[in-house]
Write an enzyme that holds these catalytic residues in place. Structure first.
Site, PDB file in Angstrom:
ATOM      1  N   TYR A 150      36.240  35.907  38.792  1.00 63.93           N
ATOM      2  CA  TYR A 150      35.280  35.072  38.617  1.00 63.93           C
ATOM      3  C   TYR A 150      35.493  33.564  38.798  1.00 63.93           C
ATOM      4  O   TYR A 150      34.876  32.698  38.667  1.00 63.93           O
ATOM      5  CB  TYR A 150      34.565  35.316  37.021  1.00 63.93           C
ATOM      6  CG  TYR A 150      33.702  36.407  37.124  1.00 63.93           C
ATOM      7  CD1 TYR A 150      32.377  36.538  36.799  1.00 63.93           C
ATOM      8  CD2 TYR A 150      34.467  37.782  37.202  1.00 63.93           C
ATOM      9  CE1 TYR A 150      31.560  37.611  36.781  1.00 63.93           C
ATOM     10  CE2 TYR A 150      33.355  38.952  37.106  1.00 63.93           C
ATOM     11  CZ  TYR A 150      31.983  38.650  36.887  1.00 63.93           C
ATOM     12  OH  TYR A 150      31.388  39.770  36.925  1.00 63.93           O
ATOM     13  N   LYS A 220      43.284  48.112  35.108  1.00 67.79           N
ATOM     14  CA  LYS A 220      43.204  48.867  36.215  1.00 67.79           C
ATOM     15  C   LYS A 220      44.915  48.671  36.806  1.00 67.79           C
ATOM     16  O   LYS A 220      45.108  48.613  38.237  1.00 67.79           O
ATOM     17  CB  LYS A 220      42.393  48.669  37.478  1.00 67.79           C
ATOM     18  CG  LYS A 220      41.997  49.653  38.423  1.00 67.79           C
ATOM     19  CD  LYS A 220      41.747  51.002  38.149  1.00 67.79           C
ATOM     20  CE  LYS A 220      41.679  51.908  39.326  1.00 67.79           C
ATOM     21  NZ  LYS A 220      41.453  53.161  38.711  1.00 67.79           N
ATOM     22  N   ASP A 320      38.595  52.949  34.814  1.00 71.59           N
ATOM     23  CA  ASP A 320      37.526  53.886  35.173  1.00 71.59           C
ATOM     24  C   ASP A 320      37.355  54.892  34.316  1.00 71.59           C
ATOM     25  O   ASP A 320      36.198  55.545  34.050  1.00 71.59           O
ATOM     26  CB  ASP A 320      37.776  54.614  36.729  1.00 71.59           C
ATOM     27  CG  ASP A 320      39.249  54.949  36.811  1.00 71.59           C
ATOM     28  OD1 ASP A 320      39.981  55.005  35.720  1.00 71.59           O
ATOM     29  OD2 ASP A 320      39.794  54.943  38.179  1.00 71.59           O
ATOM     30  N   ASP A 344      32.549  42.866  32.315  1.00 69.44           N
ATOM     31  CA  ASP A 344      31.238  42.739  32.928  1.00 69.44           C
ATOM     32  C   ASP A 344      30.746  43.975  32.799  1.00 69.44           C
ATOM     33  O   ASP A 344      29.435  44.179  32.363  1.00 69.44           O
ATOM     34  CB  ASP A 344      31.275  41.992  34.168  1.00 69.44           C
ATOM     35  CG  ASP A 344      29.739  41.409  34.507  1.00 69.44           C
ATOM     36  OD1 ASP A 344      28.847  41.555  33.713  1.00 69.44           O
ATOM     37  OD2 ASP A 344      29.752  40.741  35.421  1.00 69.44           O
TER      38      ASP A 344
END
Length: 455
Positions: A150, A220, A320, A344
Site C-alpha cells: 500500500y 506469510k 492463509d 485488508d
C-alpha cells in the site's frame, strides 16, 4: 456553545467537555448516513452527561463535495483540520479515477502517519450471518497502515521506469526469478522494523488495557522471509523486551507448562516435547531448541506455577491458515496484529461473518501523536444516494469507537446498547430486513431514531 481543541500532552489525550470534532460527510449515501449518525451521537452524549458535555461538529470537505466546491479532492484546509483537532470522523469517499491521488483514504493515512488501522469485528445477536457460529467472532484487528504494497511503490509494465528497475535488479542484483521480464509490472513491498514494532506495540498495549486474552501476529513469513518473516520476528522482540512481565509467548507457555507439570524435567526432555522432530534435527538446530528452553525456564519465578495463564498470550499464525481458522476456530483469535494486505483481507472476511461491512467500524490512529480518523469501511453506494435507505451502522459504530478513544466510554456503551436492541427487535434497514424473517423495514434515519430510543 464554543468548542475547544483535543490535545495530546505527555502521551495522553486531553479531551475537553466541548471538543471540536471535524467530520467529512462523505459522498454518495454519505449525507444520509451522517444525518442519522450525528443524531445518534448527540443523543448518546446528552443521555450520558446530561448537558455537561457536548461535541462541537466542524464540517470539512473531501471527495466529490470538495472537488465540486474547490477543484481539489483533498483540500489543504481539510488535512490541516485533522492535524489541528487531532480526532475526526468521516463517511465513505469516492476515489478519483485517473491521475492524482490513488485513494483519499490512503492519502489521509499517509499524510497524518495513521499507522494503525483498527478494525473491531464483533457479532451482534440477530444479525444474519452466512456461518454457523458467528457469536464466536470477537476480534480486534491491528492492521499496519503505512507500509507493505500500500506504500504505492510500483511501475507499470512496458514503461521506461520499469525497464530500468528490471535491468537493475537483473544486472546489479543477480535476480533470475522474474518469469516474464519484458511484460512485468513491478511493485516494491517495504516492511520496516520501526513500522512493525510500533504496530505490534500498539496491539499489545491495547490487549493489556482491554483485558484481552491473546495477540496473534499474522504473517506469510514462510514465503517472504525478510519482509513478513521479519515482521513476525520484530513483533516477538517487542513483546519480550517491552512487555516481559505482562506476556508469555506460545512456545514459552509450552515449556513452562511442561516444567510446571514435571519440575524434574530436564532441558533436553522439554526440548523434545515442544519439537516432535527434535531427533531428526542437526546438532546445531537441537542446540538452538535447548537454548530456547533454557531461556524460558529462567521465567519460572514470574511465569511458573501457572502464573503464565494470566498473561497475554503472544503467538503467530500463517496468513492463509488464519483465513481458514477464523472460520473454523474463531474463538482462538482475540487481538490480531498484521501487515497492510493481510489486514485488508482479514477484516473484510471477518466482517462478512458478522453481517457485512455495512455495520463494520474502522479507525486509523497514530497513538504517538494522538491523531485519529474514524471512518465508514464501506463504499459510497451512489445508486442509493438521497433515498434515506442504507444502513448507517458502520459510521455509527465507528463513532462509538471514537468516543471510547476519547475516554467517553459511557457514550460508546449507549450506542452499542441501542444498536444491539434495535437489531434484536428486528427493526432494521433493507440489507438486514431482506434476510430476517418477521423484521420491520426502517429507513436510514428511522434506524438511527430506533437506536436512540433503545439506549
Amino acid at each position: 456553545m464554543t468548542g475547544d481543541k483535543i490535545r495530546m500532552v505527555d502521551g495522553k489525550l486531553l479531551v475537553p467537555d466541548n471538543p471540536i470534532v471535524p467530520f467529512i460527510e462523505g459522498d454518495g449515501t454519505g449525507p444520509d448516513i451522517w444525518r442519522a449518525s450525528q443524531n445518534v451521537f448527540d443523543a448518546a452524549v446528552e443521555k450520558a452527561y446530561k448537558g455537561k458535555r457536548k461535541v462541537i461538529w466542524k464540517e470539512v470537505l473531501a471527495g466529490e463535495n470538495a472537488f465540486n466546491a474547490t477543484g481539489e479532492w483533498l483540500p489543504d484546509e481539510t488535512v490541516d483540520a485533522f492535524k489541528d483537532y487531532l480526532v475526526g470522523i468521516k463517511g465513505p469517499l469516492t476515489t478519483p479515477i485517473g491521475g492524482g491521488i490513488r485513494s483519499l483514504n490512503v492519502a489521509l493515512r499517509q499524510i497524518l502517519d495513521l499507522y494503525v488501522c483498527l478494525r473491531p469485528v464483533k457479532y451482534v445477536k440477530g444479525v444474519p450471518s452466512p456461518v454457523k457460529k458467528p457469536e464466536d467472532v470477537n476480534m480486534e484487528i491491528f492492521r499496519e497502515n503505512t507500509e507493505d504494497i500500500y506504500a504505492g511503490i510500483e511501475w507499470k509494465e512496458g514503461t521506461e521506469e520499469v525497464k530500468k528497475i528490471i535491468h537493475f535488479i537483473q544486472s546489479e542484483m543477480g535476480v533470475k526469478k522474474i518469469r516474464f521480464p519484458e511484460t512485468s509490472g513491478i511493485g516494491i513491498k517495504p516492511i520496516s522494523k520501526e513500522g512493525s514494532s510500533r504496530l505490534v506495540r500498539a496491539a499489545i498495549e491495547y490487549a493489556i488495557q482491554e483485558g484481552r486474552r491473546s495477540v496473534t501476529i499474522v504473517h506469510k513469513g514462510n514465503i517472504m522471509k525478510f519482509t513478513e518473516g521479519a515482521f513476525k520476528n520484530w513483533g516477538y522482540q517487542i513483546a519480550q523486551e517491552e512487555f516481559r512481565d505482562q506476556i508469555v509467548t506460545e512456545r514459552e507457555s509450552w515449556i513452562i507448562g511442561n516444567k510446571d507439570a514435571n519440575p524434574n524435567l530436564r532441558i533436553e526432555e522439554n526440548a523434545k516435547l515442544i519439537e516432535p522432530g527434535y531427533n531428526l534435527m542437526t546438532p546445531a538446530q537441537q542446540e538452538d531448541i535447548r537454548k530456547e528452553v533454557e531461556i524460558a525456564i529462567k521465567l519460572m519465578p514470574t511465569h511458573g506455577n501457572g502464573q503464565w495463564k494470566s498473561k497475554i498470550l503472544v503467538k503467530d499464525a500463517i496468513a492463509d491458515i488464519t483465513l481458514q481458522q477464523v472460520l473454523t476456530r474463531a474463538k482462538e483469535f482475540d487481538v490480531i496484529a498484521t501487515m497492510n494486505l493481510n489486514g485488508d483481507y482479514l477484516s473484510d472476511a471477518l466482517a462478512a461473518q458478522v453481517g457485512g461491512i455495512g455495520i463494520a467500524p474502522g479507525a486509523n490512529i497514530n497513538y504517538t501523536t494522538g491523531h485519529a480518523i474514524f471512518e465508514a469501511t464501506h463504499g459510497t453506494a451512489p445508486k442509493y444516494a438521497g433515498l434515506d435507505k442504507v444502513n448507517p451502522g458502520s459510521v455509527i459504530l465507528s463513532g462509538a469507537m471514537m468516543f471510547k478513544y476519547m475516554g467517553w466510554k459511557e457514550v460508546h456503551d449507549l450506542i452499542w446498547k441501542g444498536l444491539e436492541a434495535s437489531i434484536s427487535n428486528k427493526r432494521v434497514t433493507y440489507d438486514f430486513h431482506r434476510l430476517m424473517e418477521g423484521a420491520t423495514l426502517l429507513k436510514c434515519s428511522e434506524f438511527g431514531n430506533e437506536i436512540v430510543k433503545n439506549m
